[in-house]
Scaffold this motif. Sequence first.
Motif, PDB file in Angstrom:
ATOM      1  N   VAL A  93      47.248  -5.272   3.525  1.00 54.90           N
ATOM      2  CA  VAL A  93      48.714  -5.262   3.478  1.00 54.90           C
ATOM      3  C   VAL A  93      49.177  -5.632   2.072  1.00 54.90           C
ATOM      4  O   VAL A  93      48.697  -6.602   1.490  1.00 54.90           O
ATOM      5  N   TYR A  94      50.090  -4.850   1.521  1.00 58.72           N
ATOM      6  CA  TYR A  94      50.677  -5.154   0.214  1.00 58.72           C
ATOM      7  C   TYR A  94      52.092  -4.592   0.177  1.00 58.72           C
ATOM      8  O   TYR A  94      52.465  -3.738   0.996  1.00 58.72           O
ATOM      9  N   TYR A  95      52.897  -5.096  -0.756  1.00 57.71           N
ATOM     10  CA  TYR A  95      54.267  -4.601  -0.874  1.00 57.71           C
ATOM     11  C   TYR A  95      54.497  -4.049  -2.271  1.00 57.71           C
ATOM     12  O   TYR A  95      53.780  -4.364  -3.223  1.00 57.71           O
ATOM     13  N   SER A  96      55.478  -3.184  -2.378  1.00 58.65           N
ATOM     14  CA  SER A  96      55.813  -2.554  -3.656  1.00 58.65           C
ATOM     15  C   SER A  96      57.244  -2.916  -4.048  1.00 58.65           C
ATOM     16  O   SER A  96      58.037  -3.419  -3.232  1.00 58.65           O
ATOM     17  N   LEU A  97      57.584  -2.649  -5.297  1.00 64.43           N
ATOM     18  CA  LEU A  97      58.895  -3.033  -5.821  1.00 64.43           C
ATOM     19  C   LEU A  97      60.049  -2.305  -5.133  1.00 64.43           C
ATOM     20  O   LEU A  97      61.189  -2.743  -5.215  1.00 64.43           O
ATOM     21  N   ASP A  98      59.734  -1.202  -4.449  1.00 62.61           N
ATOM     22  CA  ASP A  98      60.813  -0.474  -3.759  1.00 62.61           C
ATOM     23  C   ASP A  98      61.172  -1.103  -2.425  1.00 62.61           C
ATOM     24  O   ASP A  98      62.050  -0.617  -1.702  1.00 62.61           O
ATOM     25  N   GLY A  99      60.473  -2.196  -2.045  1.00 62.03           N
ATOM     26  CA  GLY A  99      60.836  -2.928  -0.834  1.00 62.03           C
ATOM     27  C   GLY A  99      60.031  -2.555   0.398  1.00 62.03           C
ATOM     28  O   GLY A  99      60.284  -3.087   1.479  1.00 62.03           O
ATOM     29  N   TYR A 100      59.052  -1.678   0.264  1.00 57.21           N
ATOM     30  CA  TYR A 100      58.257  -1.269   1.418  1.00 57.21           C
ATOM     31  C   TYR A 100      56.954  -2.064   1.500  1.00 57.21           C
ATOM     32  O   TYR A 100      56.318  -2.340   0.481  1.00 57.21           O
ATOM     33  N   PHE A 101      56.605  -2.422   2.745  1.00 60.83           N
ATOM     34  CA  PHE A 101      55.284  -2.983   3.009  1.00 60.83           C
ATOM     35  C   PHE A 101      54.341  -1.826   3.338  1.00 60.83           C
ATOM     36  O   PHE A 101      54.693  -0.929   4.104  1.00 60.83           O
ATOM     37  N   HIS A 102      53.159  -1.856   2.760  1.00 55.45           N
ATOM     38  CA  HIS A 102      52.164  -0.821   3.000  1.00 55.45           C
ATOM     39  C   HIS A 102      51.002  -1.442   3.773  1.00 55.45           C
ATOM     40  O   HIS A 102      50.469  -2.486   3.386  1.00 55.45           O
ATOM     41  N   VAL A 103      50.622  -0.794   4.875  1.00 53.44           N
ATOM     42  CA  VAL A 103      49.557  -1.296   5.737  1.00 53.44           C
ATOM     43  C   VAL A 103      48.467  -0.234   5.843  1.00 53.44           C
ATOM     44  O   VAL A 103      48.730   0.891   6.281  1.00 53.44           O
ATOM     45  N   GLU A 104      47.251  -0.573   5.431  1.00 54.95           N
ATOM     46  CA  GLU A 104      46.116   0.338   5.523  1.00 54.95           C
ATOM     47  C   GLU A 104      45.123  -0.204   6.556  1.00 54.95           C
ATOM     48  O   GLU A 104      44.618  -1.312   6.413  1.00 54.95           O
ATOM     49  N   ILE A 105      44.881   0.594   7.593  1.00 54.47           N
ATOM     50  CA  ILE A 105      44.054   0.172   8.716  1.00 54.47           C
ATOM     51  C   ILE A 105      42.713   0.903   8.701  1.00 54.47           C
ATOM     52  O   ILE A 105      42.657   2.128   8.576  1.00 54.47           O
ATOM     53  N   THR A 106      41.624   0.144   8.841  1.00 53.62           N
ATOM     54  CA  THR A 106      40.293   0.717   9.040  1.00 53.62           C
ATOM     55  C   THR A 106      39.867   0.435  10.470  1.00 53.62           C
ATOM     56  O   THR A 106      39.823  -0.727  10.891  1.00 53.62           O
ATOM     57  N   GLN A 107      39.587   1.493  11.234  1.00 56.46           N
ATOM     58  CA  GLN A 107      39.200   1.330  12.627  1.00 56.46           C
ATOM     59  C   GLN A 107      37.719   0.967  12.757  1.00 56.46           C
ATOM     60  O   GLN A 107      36.912   1.300  11.893  1.00 56.46           O
ATOM     61  N   ARG A 108      37.394   0.311  13.853  1.00 56.88           N
ATOM     62  CA  ARG A 108      35.987   0.099  14.174  1.00 56.88           C
ATOM     63  C   ARG A 108      35.386   1.426  14.634  1.00 56.88           C
ATOM     64  O   ARG A 108      36.078   2.248  15.239  1.00 56.88           O
ATOM     65  N   LYS A 109      34.096   1.631  14.346  1.00 55.07           N
ATOM     66  CA  LYS A 109      33.447   2.907  14.654  1.00 55.07           C
ATOM     67  C   LYS A 109      32.314   2.685  15.662  1.00 55.07           C
ATOM     68  O   LYS A 109      31.290   2.099  15.325  1.00 55.07           O
ATOM     69  N   PRO A 110      32.475   3.157  16.888  1.00 52.84           N
ATOM     70  CA  PRO A 110      31.397   3.023  17.876  1.00 52.84           C
ATOM     71  C   PRO A 110      30.236   3.957  17.550  1.00 52.84           C
ATOM     72  O   PRO A 110      30.436   5.038  16.994  1.00 52.84           O
ATOM     73  N   VAL A 111      29.034   3.532  17.891  1.00 49.80           N
ATOM     74  CA  VAL A 111      27.864   4.407  17.781  1.00 49.80           C
ATOM     75  C   VAL A 111      27.188   4.596  19.139  1.00 49.80           C
ATOM     76  O   VAL A 111      26.348   5.464  19.305  1.00 49.80           O
ATOM     77  N   LEU A 112      27.588   3.757  20.113  1.00 47.51           N
ATOM     78  CA  LEU A 112      26.934   3.767  21.410  1.00 47.51           C
ATOM     79  C   LEU A 112      27.933   3.331  22.485  1.00 47.51           C
ATOM     80  O   LEU A 112      28.687   2.382  22.296  1.00 47.51           O
ATOM     81  N   ARG A 113      27.934   4.049  23.610  1.00 54.30           N
ATOM     82  CA  ARG A 113      28.797   3.699  24.735  1.00 54.30           C
ATOM     83  C   ARG A 113      27.932   3.279  25.911  1.00 54.30           C
ATOM     84  O   ARG A 113      27.075   4.033  26.365  1.00 54.30           O
ATOM     85  N   ILE A 114      28.149   2.059  26.406  1.00 55.06           N
ATOM     86  CA  ILE A 114      27.401   1.521  27.534  1.00 55.06           C
ATOM     87  C   ILE A 114      28.244   1.662  28.796  1.00 55.06           C
ATOM     88  O   ILE A 114      29.387   1.209  28.829  1.00 55.06           O
ATOM     89  N   LEU A 115      27.671   2.273  29.828  1.00 52.85           N
ATOM     90  CA  LEU A 115      28.393   2.444  31.083  1.00 52.85           C
ATOM     91  C   LEU A 115      27.877   1.491  32.150  1.00 52.85           C
ATOM     92  O   LEU A 115      27.831   1.815  33.331  1.00 52.85           O
ATOM     93  N   SER A 116      27.491   0.289  31.742  1.00 59.53           N
ATOM     94  CA  SER A 116      27.047  -0.756  32.664  1.00 59.53           C
ATOM     95  C   SER A 116      27.885  -2.005  32.415  1.00 59.53           C
ATOM     96  O   SER A 116      28.419  -2.197  31.324  1.00 59.53           O
ATOM     97  N   GLY A 117      27.992  -2.840  33.420  1.00 62.06           N
ATOM     98  CA  GLY A 117      28.724  -4.090  33.247  1.00 62.06           C
ATOM     99  C   GLY A 117      30.184  -3.908  32.899  1.00 62.06           C
ATOM    100  O   GLY A 117      30.732  -4.658  32.098  1.00 62.06           O
ATOM    101  N   GLY A 118      30.822  -2.924  33.486  1.00 61.64           N
ATOM    102  CA  GLY A 118      32.232  -2.683  33.209  1.00 61.64           C
ATOM    103  C   GLY A 118      32.469  -1.700  32.084  1.00 61.64           C
ATOM    104  O   GLY A 118      33.552  -1.150  31.947  1.00 61.64           O
ATOM    105  N   GLY A 119      31.455  -1.488  31.257  1.00 62.19           N
ATOM    106  CA  GLY A 119      31.562  -0.520  30.168  1.00 62.19           C
ATOM    107  C   GLY A 119      32.076  -1.120  28.881  1.00 62.19           C
ATOM    108  O   GLY A 119      32.985  -1.950  28.877  1.00 62.19           O
TER     109      GLY A 119
END
Length: 240
Positions: A93-119
């Motif tokens: 998160v950072y802000y610029s002189l024009d008054g806007y807040f900028h938010v850059e999001i990095t998502q978590r990346k799954p490599v495996l899906r477990i279908l046991s124990g609720g998933g």
Amino acid sequence: MRKIRPYILVVTLFVYLIIVLTFVSARLGEVPCKGLQVAVKDTATNSFIDDMEVLKIVKRGYGDIVNTPVMHIDKDSVERLLARNSVIKSAQVYYSLDGYFHVEITQRKPVLRILSGGGYYVDEDGKIMPLSRKYTSRVVVATGDISQKFACDKLYPFVRSLKKDEFWDALIEQIVVRNEELILIPKVGNFKIIFGKLEGQEEKMEKLRLFLKEGISRKGWNKYKEVNLKFHKQIVCVKK
């Protein structure tokens, strides 16, 4: 005088920077927030969260920050708030002189899906990640008797090694676990691969690669119903 001149230049530049920073801070203190501009990375690969949901998270945590002086908004606190979300790996998160807040999001990346124990998912860092009602990631699926410890300590490294290899990444679709022994289900053909324990996995995978490329591809992918790798230095096949 020549020896002193560099020091005078450094001091002058330092004083100038102090004046500029003071001026900028004073200006920012007067600038009202005009809004948030959100950028979510890797949306073509995963879509667990979008810009509208990020805006809702910030609004729930801080209310409407529009028209609030930007210097009164703690951007580090906003980052911590967003990072607590189960699908967000990091937030900048950072802000610029024009008054806007900028938010850059990095998502978590799954490599495996477990279908046991609720998933749940196991992400690229080997950590548990809850399933999402909004989006389902297309990754290798594992079923059967799977503890979270086995999923993170054993199954995750194995699936990561498959993902790094184009051949296996394109071929293996599902893993069935029984007493910590694996059965691999390929995307093509109507057969299963009895893999067994994960010990000696590199030798097993190379043996299987050779068999699939030089054996089964010639005889047909539907000739066998079972390919067994549990025997030392050999592959045992069961015909249909």
